[in-house]
Design a protein around this motif. Structure first.
Motif, PDB file in Angstrom:
ATOM      1  N   TYR A 160      13.255   7.615  -8.036  1.00  0.00           N
ATOM      2  CA  TYR A 160      12.871   6.960  -6.779  1.00  0.00           C
ATOM      3  C   TYR A 160      13.799   7.421  -5.669  1.00  0.00           C
ATOM      4  O   TYR A 160      14.902   7.919  -5.908  1.00  0.00           O
ATOM      5  N   ASP A 163      12.464   6.621   1.699  1.00  0.00           N
ATOM      6  CA  ASP A 163      11.962   7.434   2.802  1.00  0.00           C
ATOM      7  C   ASP A 163      11.700   6.493   3.987  1.00  0.00           C
ATOM      8  O   ASP A 163      10.643   5.848   4.056  1.00  0.00           O
ATOM      9  N   LYS A 166      10.170   2.971   3.351  1.00  0.00           N
ATOM     10  CA  LYS A 166       9.361   2.956   2.124  1.00  0.00           C
ATOM     11  C   LYS A 166      10.218   3.361   0.927  1.00  0.00           C
ATOM     12  O   LYS A 166      11.093   4.234   1.040  1.00  0.00           O
ATOM     13  N   GLU A 168       9.814   5.181  -2.454  1.00  0.00           N
ATOM     14  CA  GLU A 168       8.885   6.048  -3.174  1.00  0.00           C
ATOM     15  C   GLU A 168       9.319   6.119  -4.632  1.00  0.00           C
ATOM     16  O   GLU A 168      10.425   6.573  -4.947  1.00  0.00           O
ATOM     17  N   THR A 170       8.426   7.575  -8.392  1.00  0.00           N
ATOM     18  CA  THR A 170       7.647   8.543  -9.166  1.00  0.00           C
ATOM     19  C   THR A 170       7.789   8.205 -10.636  1.00  0.00           C
ATOM     20  O   THR A 170       8.907   8.195 -11.170  1.00  0.00           O
ATOM     21  N   GLU A 266       2.598   8.268  -8.324  1.00  0.00           N
ATOM     22  CA  GLU A 266       3.566   7.894  -7.304  1.00  0.00           C
ATOM     23  C   GLU A 266       3.174   6.543  -6.695  1.00  0.00           C
ATOM     24  O   GLU A 266       1.986   6.262  -6.506  1.00  0.00           O
ATOM     25  N   TYR A 267       4.193   5.744  -6.398  1.00  0.00           N
ATOM     26  CA  TYR A 267       3.959   4.407  -5.870  1.00  0.00           C
ATOM     27  C   TYR A 267       4.840   4.187  -4.644  1.00  0.00           C
ATOM     28  O   TYR A 267       5.962   4.702  -4.576  1.00  0.00           O
ATOM     29  N   GLU A 268       4.337   3.429  -3.716  1.00  0.00           N
ATOM     30  CA  GLU A 268       5.043   3.177  -2.466  1.00  0.00           C
ATOM     31  C   GLU A 268       5.268   1.676  -2.301  1.00  0.00           C
ATOM     32  O   GLU A 268       4.320   0.897  -2.281  1.00  0.00           O
ATOM     33  N   GLY A 335      14.696  14.076  -1.720  1.00  0.00           N
ATOM     34  CA  GLY A 335      13.478  13.507  -2.288  1.00  0.00           C
ATOM     35  C   GLY A 335      12.572  14.575  -2.883  1.00  0.00           C
ATOM     36  O   GLY A 335      12.920  15.760  -2.929  1.00  0.00           O
ATOM     37  N   LYS A 341       4.846  15.412   1.912  1.00  0.00           N
ATOM     38  CA  LYS A 341       6.076  15.392   2.710  1.00  0.00           C
ATOM     39  C   LYS A 341       6.205  16.608   3.604  1.00  0.00           C
ATOM     40  O   LYS A 341       7.218  16.795   4.276  1.00  0.00           O
TER      41      LYS A 341
END
Length: 519
Positions: A160, A163, A166, A168, A170, A266-268, A335, A341
């Motif tokens: 993680y 950003d 947020k 992020e 993974t 991937e999660y936000e 990241g 991105k």
């Protein structure tokens, strides 16, 4: 009864006579053996008979086998992926002299009775000795660490990064890892078979399967949670305390867990960011007046995609502040290098060939900051060399990164805070470490020596669009290498210390030729 006693007496007498004869012959044999320095009969090393050879003859026999074997290329395979290594590259050492000496002393290194017993035993059963092997462990780790860097089925752990506002996350991916212990056993087995004359130059890499743990949101929240804190700078002590943004989840843990139930890689997670009134940038440059370390590399500015990737990574690093004792993580700061991105497709090596990959070129940034950190005399925490030689730094002075697996980390081991300045412009990538010079500063010199070259292979691929006999070079290929990198610390031009930074191994890159002729 007397007849039976007489019969038994003759039998015992016969046994005594036989034992006396055996004793006489074995004694004579032991005496002859004692005056003969050659190896006794039925002795072998790694199943190669050395009976009757002198010490010199036996050593020369095995030294020739080992020398020829050291130059041969060994292909380590995993599916379609291949890595070429040599035993010379691994700095293999074999105890030939010790083992031959052991063979020469059989039946000669004790009293006559013990020697007789040993000689008779060898005459009946033979004596098999085995050579012992020793490798350069640093080189082995360098080789093993890079074996899976291009595997599609390799294991990836959860990761993680933050950003802006947020989080992020993974999710990791179940996959395979190199079973280093089993691979070592397989290599030693291959060596023994090669000594015996078997033509074996390929090995399937043993692997173990691993699955990532479940994403622990409570643990992640505890790791990222911060209260806002103003930056301060004490001019008398030159002590800087950088600002800290307040960070917390903008949603509840239960809501975040619901997000993780979605079928995605991937999660936000939205974050609440609370900025303090006084930030580090507002303190001005008085906290970072000196250049403590600087290093530049060149890149092809006409290659727009690769240039963009380098610029994005440099922008992410620029302005990073580390207080004393704090660690820098390249993957944590930059990241993942994804299309979302802004990263572009650019050239990267995979399985010995040039392919297009998002973020291609970012490793030039990690390699440049590695050198910068060394020149600033900072402590290196984690660093991996590339699987192949790169063009922008010398062998042994590179640092490869791969999000989710390989990271580059260093620690601010100085007494004051430091700030990173990174800029990629007009084909030049420059990174500086800014801060305050200490009472005693040192001059740093970095050197690298290539100690061995590994020749590349040529691979032909049939291309039906080409005329018979016509050839087109698809990938130029490159030789592999083995290197040693040193860090030299000087004071007033006098060497204080010279330490080995790393001993690295780089695989050759296959030359690929497309041909109109059938392969």
């Amino acid at each position: 009864m007397r007849r039976e006693q007489k019969k038994n007496g003759k039998f015992i007498y016969a046994i005594v006579i036989i034992l006396i004869i055996l004793g006489v012959f074995s004694t004579i044999f032991a005496l002859i053996s004692a005056t003969n320095s050659n190896i006794i009969n039925k002795v072998s090393i790694n199943n190669i008979d050395i009976s009757g050879l002198s010490k010199t003859e036996a050593e020369e026999k095995f030294q020739k086998i080992i020398k020829d074997m050291m130059e041969e290329q060994i292909t380590l395979k995993h599916g379609e992926h291949e890595k070429i290594v040599t035993l010379k590259q691994m700095e293999l050492e074999v105890d030939v002299a010790d083992k031959v000496y052991e063979a020469c002393t059989l039946g000669r290194n004790s009293n006559i009775i013990a020697n007789n017993y040993k000689i008779l035993k060898i005459m009946i059963y033979g004596e098999k000795l085995d050579l012992n092997f020793k490798f350069n462990n640093d080189i082995l780790q360098s080789i093993y660490n890079n074996l899976d860097d291009e595997w599609e089925d390799k294991f990836l752990d959860n990761s993680y990064y933050i950003d802006e506002d947020k989080l992020e996350i993974t999710k990791g991916k179940a996959g395979v890892l190199v079973n280093k212990e089993e691979l070592q056993k397989e290599i030693e087995k291959l060596i023994r078979e090669k000594i015996e004359g078997k033509k074996i130059n390929e090995l399937e890499i043993p692997t173990i399967t691993k699955s990532p743990d479940e994403v622990n949101l409570e643990k992640i929240r505890n790791e990222i949670y911060k209260e806002p804190k103003n930056a301060t700078y004490d001019e008398k002590t030159s002590t800087l305390s950088p600002h800290t943004n307040g960070i917390d989840f903008a949603i509840t843990i239960e809501e975040a867990k619901e997000k993780l139930k979605e079928n995605s890689e991937e999660y936000e997670i939205p974050l609440k960011i609370a900025k303090p009134e006084v930030t580090t940038e507002k303190l001005g440059e008085e906290a970072f007046p000196d250049i403590l370390g600087s290093f530049s590399t060149r890149y092809d500015a006409s290659n727009k995609n690769r240039s963009k990737n380098i610029e994005l990574a440099a922008e992410a690093i620029d302005g990073t502040v580390l207080i004393p004792g704090e660690r820098f993580s390249f993957n944590g700061v930059v990241g993942p290098r994804t299309k979302a991105k802004g990263y572009m497709l650019a050239g990267a090596y995979s399985a010995g060939e040039l392919v297009e990959s998002y973020g291609g070129g970012v490793c030039q940034v990690s390699s440049t900051i590695y050198n910068t950190a060394l020149y600033a005399n900072l402590e290196i925490v984690e660093r991996y060399n590339h699987s192949a030689v790169v063009s922008y730094v010398k062998p042994g002075l590179d640092a490869t990164v791969s999000y989710g697996s390989r990271d580059f980390k260093f620690k601010n081991s100085r007494n004051y805070a430091i700030k990173l300045k990174a800029e990629a412009k007009n084909g030049i990538l420059k990174i500086e470490v800014l801060g305050i010079k200490e009472k005693e500063e040192f001059e740093i010199e970095l050197t690298s020596e290539v100690t061995d070259t590994i020749l590349c292979k040529t691979k032909y691929i049939h291309d039906s669009s080409l005329a018979p006999g016509q050839e087109v070079v698809k990938t130029a290929g490159a030789n592999g290498a083995k290197s040693i990198a040193y860090k030299i610390v000087k004071k007033n031009n006098k060497i204080i210390s010279k330490t080995v930074l790393s001993t690295d191994s780089y695989n050759p890159m296959t030359k690929v030729i497309q041909t109109g002729s059938k392969v």
